[in-house]
Design a protein around this motif. Sequence first.
Motif, PDB file in Angstrom:
ATOM      1  N   ILE A  84       2.963   7.117  -6.914  1.00 22.18           N
ATOM      2  CA  ILE A  84       2.900   5.666  -7.178  1.00 22.18           C
ATOM      3  C   ILE A  84       4.225   5.195  -7.761  1.00 22.18           C
ATOM      4  O   ILE A  84       4.753   4.155  -7.359  1.00 22.18           O
ATOM      5  N   LYS A  85       4.760   5.931  -8.716  1.00 20.22           N
ATOM      6  CA  LYS A  85       6.025   5.535  -9.344  1.00 20.22           C
ATOM      7  C   LYS A  85       7.187   5.583  -8.354  1.00 20.22           C
ATOM      8  O   LYS A  85       8.151   4.829  -8.497  1.00 20.22           O
ATOM      9  N   ALA A  86       7.115   6.443  -7.359  1.00 16.20           N
ATOM     10  CA  ALA A  86       8.185   6.556  -6.373  1.00 16.20           C
ATOM     11  C   ALA A  86       8.156   5.421  -5.350  1.00 16.20           C
ATOM     12  O   ALA A  86       9.125   5.224  -4.617  1.00 16.20           O
ATOM     13  N   MET A  87       7.051   4.685  -5.309  1.00 14.03           N
ATOM     14  CA  MET A  87       6.954   3.572  -4.355  1.00 14.03           C
ATOM     15  C   MET A  87       7.904   2.449  -4.763  1.00 14.03           C
ATOM     16  O   MET A  87       8.130   2.216  -5.939  1.00 14.03           O
ATOM     17  N   SER A  88       8.428   1.755  -3.757  1.00 17.60           N
ATOM     18  CA  SER A  88       9.350   0.656  -4.086  1.00 17.60           C
ATOM     19  C   SER A  88       8.638  -0.675  -4.186  1.00 17.60           C
ATOM     20  O   SER A  88       7.522  -0.832  -3.812  1.00 17.60           O
ATOM     21  N   GLY A 107       1.128   1.743   1.402  1.00 17.45           N
ATOM     22  CA  GLY A 107       2.347   1.203   0.831  1.00 17.45           C
ATOM     23  C   GLY A 107       2.133   0.058  -0.135  1.00 17.45           C
ATOM     24  O   GLY A 107       3.066  -0.654  -0.475  1.00 17.45           O
ATOM     25  N   ASP A 108       0.906  -0.110  -0.612  1.00 22.75           N
ATOM     26  CA  ASP A 108       0.594  -1.206  -1.534  1.00 22.75           C
ATOM     27  C   ASP A 108       0.567  -0.670  -2.968  1.00 22.75           C
ATOM     28  O   ASP A 108      -0.416  -0.072  -3.402  1.00 22.75           O
ATOM     29  N   LYS A 109       1.666  -0.896  -3.687  1.00 21.03           N
ATOM     30  CA  LYS A 109       1.810  -0.322  -5.022  1.00 21.03           C
ATOM     31  C   LYS A 109       0.801  -0.900  -6.010  1.00 21.03           C
ATOM     32  O   LYS A 109       0.216  -0.174  -6.816  1.00 21.03           O
TER      33      LYS A 109
END
Length: 87
Positions: free
Chosen positions: A83-87, A42-44
């Motif tokens: 990656i782009k979908a991560m918040s 979860g680390d963008k």
Amino acid sequence: MANSASARKRVRQAATRRQHNMSLRSKARTYIKKVVNAIEAGDKKVAQEAYQEMVPLVDNIARKGLYHKNKIARHKSRLNKKIKAMS
């Protein structure tokens, strides 16, 4: 078994190239795994950095023919999308 000198040389060359190709394939898998692990954690920011490291390496390997270019393109596309979908 190879009988002629040229055939023996080809056997040696094939073994050397196989070792080299296997190490490059392993390196590509490692870099892809780094991106996947960062996404799962979860680390963008880390995922983006790992992705930026991975792209030129796998492109180079695809250019050498060790992986098909479309397979590499598919991996890059899917990872970038995650990656782009991560918040």
